[in-house]
Scaffold this motif. Structure first.
Motif, PDB file in Angstrom:
ATOM      1  N   LEU A  61      16.391  25.978  -4.495  1.00  0.00           N
ATOM      2  CA  LEU A  61      15.159  26.699  -4.152  1.00  0.00           C
ATOM      3  C   LEU A  61      14.094  26.481  -5.217  1.00  0.00           C
ATOM      4  O   LEU A  61      12.922  26.215  -4.897  1.00  0.00           O
ATOM      5  CB  LEU A  61      15.459  28.190  -4.002  1.00  0.00           C
ATOM      6  CG  LEU A  61      14.255  29.102  -3.735  1.00  0.00           C
ATOM      7  CD1 LEU A  61      13.543  28.703  -2.442  1.00  0.00           C
ATOM      8  CD2 LEU A  61      14.682  30.570  -3.677  1.00  0.00           C
ATOM      9  N   LEU A  62      14.474  26.589  -6.497  1.00  0.00           N
ATOM     10  CA  LEU A  62      13.516  26.367  -7.581  1.00  0.00           C
ATOM     11  C   LEU A  62      12.986  24.938  -7.548  1.00  0.00           C
ATOM     12  O   LEU A  62      11.769  24.711  -7.688  1.00  0.00           O
ATOM     13  CB  LEU A  62      14.178  26.658  -8.929  1.00  0.00           C
ATOM     14  CG  LEU A  62      13.325  26.406 -10.165  1.00  0.00           C
ATOM     15  CD1 LEU A  62      12.085  27.279 -10.166  1.00  0.00           C
ATOM     16  CD2 LEU A  62      14.142  26.630 -11.443  1.00  0.00           C
ATOM     17  N   ALA A  63      13.889  23.974  -7.356  1.00  0.00           N
ATOM     18  CA  ALA A  63      13.455  22.576  -7.283  1.00  0.00           C
ATOM     19  C   ALA A  63      12.516  22.348  -6.111  1.00  0.00           C
ATOM     20  O   ALA A  63      11.532  21.611  -6.226  1.00  0.00           O
ATOM     21  CB  ALA A  63      14.680  21.661  -7.174  1.00  0.00           C
ATOM     22  N   PHE A 146      12.379  12.341  -8.318  1.00  0.00           N
ATOM     23  CA  PHE A 146      11.437  13.288  -7.711  1.00  0.00           C
ATOM     24  C   PHE A 146      10.007  12.746  -7.787  1.00  0.00           C
ATOM     25  O   PHE A 146       9.224  12.906  -6.842  1.00  0.00           O
ATOM     26  CB  PHE A 146      11.516  14.643  -8.411  1.00  0.00           C
ATOM     27  CG  PHE A 146      12.483  15.604  -7.788  1.00  0.00           C
ATOM     28  CD1 PHE A 146      12.437  15.873  -6.427  1.00  0.00           C
ATOM     29  CD2 PHE A 146      13.442  16.252  -8.540  1.00  0.00           C
ATOM     30  CE1 PHE A 146      13.324  16.764  -5.831  1.00  0.00           C
ATOM     31  CE2 PHE A 146      14.346  17.135  -7.960  1.00  0.00           C
ATOM     32  CZ  PHE A 146      14.281  17.394  -6.602  1.00  0.00           C
ATOM     33  N   ALA A 147       9.660  12.118  -8.904  1.00  0.00           N
ATOM     34  CA  ALA A 147       8.320  11.550  -9.044  1.00  0.00           C
ATOM     35  C   ALA A 147       8.081  10.441  -8.026  1.00  0.00           C
ATOM     36  O   ALA A 147       6.994  10.348  -7.429  1.00  0.00           O
ATOM     37  CB  ALA A 147       8.118  11.019 -10.464  1.00  0.00           C
ATOM     38  N   LEU A 148       9.084   9.611  -7.810  1.00  0.00           N
ATOM     39  CA  LEU A 148       8.960   8.531  -6.835  1.00  0.00           C
ATOM     40  C   LEU A 148       8.746   9.086  -5.428  1.00  0.00           C
ATOM     41  O   LEU A 148       7.889   8.612  -4.676  1.00  0.00           O
ATOM     42  CB  LEU A 148      10.209   7.651  -6.875  1.00  0.00           C
ATOM     43  CG  LEU A 148      10.231   6.444  -5.940  1.00  0.00           C
ATOM     44  CD1 LEU A 148       9.075   5.499  -6.244  1.00  0.00           C
ATOM     45  CD2 LEU A 148      11.565   5.705  -6.050  1.00  0.00           C
ATOM     46  N   MET A 224      15.111   8.146   0.274  1.00  0.00           N
ATOM     47  CA  MET A 224      14.829   7.540  -1.016  1.00  0.00           C
ATOM     48  C   MET A 224      15.847   7.901  -2.085  1.00  0.00           C
ATOM     49  O   MET A 224      15.993   7.182  -3.083  1.00  0.00           O
ATOM     50  CB  MET A 224      13.420   7.932  -1.466  1.00  0.00           C
ATOM     51  CG  MET A 224      12.333   7.473  -0.499  1.00  0.00           C
ATOM     52  SD  MET A 224      10.659   7.954  -0.988  1.00  0.00           S
ATOM     53  CE  MET A 224      10.415   6.897  -2.414  1.00  0.00           C
ATOM     54  N   THR A 225      16.551   9.026  -1.926  1.00  0.00           N
ATOM     55  CA  THR A 225      17.561   9.420  -2.913  1.00  0.00           C
ATOM     56  C   THR A 225      18.966   9.370  -2.331  1.00  0.00           C
ATOM     57  O   THR A 225      19.899   9.919  -2.923  1.00  0.00           O
ATOM     58  CB  THR A 225      17.284  10.831  -3.450  1.00  0.00           C
ATOM     59  OG1 THR A 225      17.436  11.782  -2.388  1.00  0.00           O
ATOM     60  CG2 THR A 225      15.888  10.927  -4.030  1.00  0.00           C
ATOM     61  N   GLN A 233      21.381  16.095  -7.345  1.00  0.00           N
ATOM     62  CA  GLN A 233      20.352  16.453  -8.324  1.00  0.00           C
ATOM     63  C   GLN A 233      18.949  16.476  -7.728  1.00  0.00           C
ATOM     64  O   GLN A 233      18.040  17.056  -8.327  1.00  0.00           O
ATOM     65  CB  GLN A 233      20.388  15.479  -9.499  1.00  0.00           C
ATOM     66  CG  GLN A 233      20.018  14.044  -9.140  1.00  0.00           C
ATOM     67  CD  GLN A 233      20.058  13.101 -10.333  1.00  0.00           C
ATOM     68  OE1 GLN A 233      20.441  13.501 -11.432  1.00  0.00           O
ATOM     69  NE2 GLN A 233      19.656  11.867 -10.141  1.00  0.00           N
ATOM     70  N   ASN A 234      18.744  15.851  -6.578  1.00  0.00           N
ATOM     71  CA  ASN A 234      17.421  15.819  -5.949  1.00  0.00           C
ATOM     72  C   ASN A 234      17.399  16.549  -4.613  1.00  0.00           C
ATOM     73  O   ASN A 234      16.582  16.250  -3.740  1.00  0.00           O
ATOM     74  CB  ASN A 234      16.967  14.379  -5.742  1.00  0.00           C
ATOM     75  CG  ASN A 234      16.757  13.641  -7.039  1.00  0.00           C
ATOM     76  OD1 ASN A 234      17.477  12.711  -7.371  1.00  0.00           O
ATOM     77  ND2 ASN A 234      15.769  14.068  -7.819  1.00  0.00           N
ATOM     78  N   LEU A 235      18.273  17.523  -4.454  1.00  0.00           N
ATOM     79  CA  LEU A 235      18.301  18.296  -3.218  1.00  0.00           C
ATOM     80  C   LEU A 235      17.080  19.200  -3.112  1.00  0.00           C
ATOM     81  O   LEU A 235      16.620  19.778  -4.101  1.00  0.00           O
ATOM     82  CB  LEU A 235      19.559  19.162  -3.156  1.00  0.00           C
ATOM     83  CG  LEU A 235      20.881  18.475  -2.780  1.00  0.00           C
ATOM     84  CD1 LEU A 235      22.026  19.471  -2.879  1.00  0.00           C
ATOM     85  CD2 LEU A 235      20.796  17.886  -1.383  1.00  0.00           C
ATOM     86  N   VAL A 236      16.532  19.298  -1.902  1.00  0.00           N
ATOM     87  CA  VAL A 236      15.561  20.322  -1.552  1.00  0.00           C
ATOM     88  C   VAL A 236      16.157  21.122  -0.396  1.00  0.00           C
ATOM     89  O   VAL A 236      17.178  20.750   0.184  1.00  0.00           O
ATOM     90  CB  VAL A 236      14.201  19.709  -1.167  1.00  0.00           C
ATOM     91  CG1 VAL A 236      13.532  19.073  -2.362  1.00  0.00           C
ATOM     92  CG2 VAL A 236      14.350  18.703  -0.028  1.00  0.00           C
TER      93      VAL A 236
END
Length: 283
Positions: A61-63, A146-148, A224-225, A233-236
């Motif tokens: 949630l924070l991410a 995340f930036a990508l 992309m991930t 680590q890149n979960l939304v």
């Protein structure tokens, strides 16, 4: 009565699915219930208690909030800057810029994501070669991944902001802008003191749209991930809900995540509209 047909369509496409989403979130609904091996039972708030007691949910949630906020800010900044640029350049460059932007907007999310993955591929991508980064992997590190994804989201989202804000700027009487220029106002002062206040209703619309779109990003992250990055680590939230519902067959838990997302977006939208109304804006 004239609106009745449209309301019927909206009820079928929106109200009923939301009702089903909420209903499943209160049930014990896994693969066993789907296949008919076990009866469906009422679980009440059990799914929400399980969700809120999971530390991973709060991390995701924070991410999601931070990632969505960065996407919204970057999209609005790029879109508004290019909208102002469109008013300053000649017809042919303006046409080319509009066509390029609309091409990015019209590109399907999965296609655009695949192209961006290729551009930044550690083995064959041209970006690493141009920057001399060798076999650097952009998706290995959490923040660079995340930036990508953020760059791709902004690339496919800014045209909506650009076109909408450009249309709003063109609707502003030219006499007002000319008077400000004659009074010695800089371009930044004209934007801050004249254009932005007059465009506030339009900016409210594009901001809310961007918040909704970026908060529920799925395709770009998933493609992309590779489904949420290394060890998630890149979960939304949208990808997290997909994993719970379909990868783990916990459909009721995935529905609970969907309900939480819906409530968050409604709350953000209502708070934003309330703030705008307090400032005297007619929305």
């Amino acid at each position: 009565m004239y609106l009745a047909p449209a309301l019927v369509v909206l009820a079928g496409l929106l109200v009923y699915p939301i009702y089903q989403l909420g209903l499943i979130s209160f049930l014990e609904y896994t693969q066993a219930q789907v296949s008919g091996g076990e009866p469906t039972t009422f679980k009440g708030l059990g799914n929400y208690q399980e969700l809120f007691s999971d530390p991973q949910f709060w991390d995701v949630l924070l991410a999601t909030v931070v990632f969505a906020a960065a996407c919204v800010i970057a999209t609005l900044a790029v879109g508004c800057a290019l909208a102002v640029l469109l008013t300053r350049i000649r017809a042919l460059p303006r046409l080319l810029l509009m066509m390029a932007a609309l091409g990015a907007w019209a590109t399907p999310a999965i296609t655009g994501s695949t192209v961006w993955v290729f551009l930044f591929d550690p083995d064959y991508g041209p970006v690493n070669r141009l920057l001399g980064l060798g076999d650097h992997s952009w998706t290995y590190d959490r923040y660079s991944a995340f930036a990508l994804v953020l760059f791709e989201v902004v690339w496919c989202s800014f045209p909506f902001v650009m076109v909408t804000v450009y249309a709003g700027i063109k609707a502003i009487p030219s006499e007002v802008l000319e008077a400000a220029s004659l009074d010695g106002a800089s371009q930044w002062r004209i934007w801050r003191s004249i254009i932005a206040p007059m465009l506030r209703p339009i900016l409210v619309v594009v901001t809310i749209q961007s918040i909704i779109w970026d908060f529920k990003v799925f395709t770009q992250i998933y493609v992309m991930t590779s489904g949420g990055g290394i060890a998630g680590q890149n979960l939304v939230l949208n990808v997290y809900a997909y994993q719970k519902a379909f990868a783990s067959s916990q459909y009721s838990l995935g529905s609970a995540i969907g309900v939480v997302m819906l409530l968050i977006l409604l709350a953000v939208t209502l708070v934003y509209l309330r703030l705008m109304r307090r400032q005297g804006e007619e929305l």
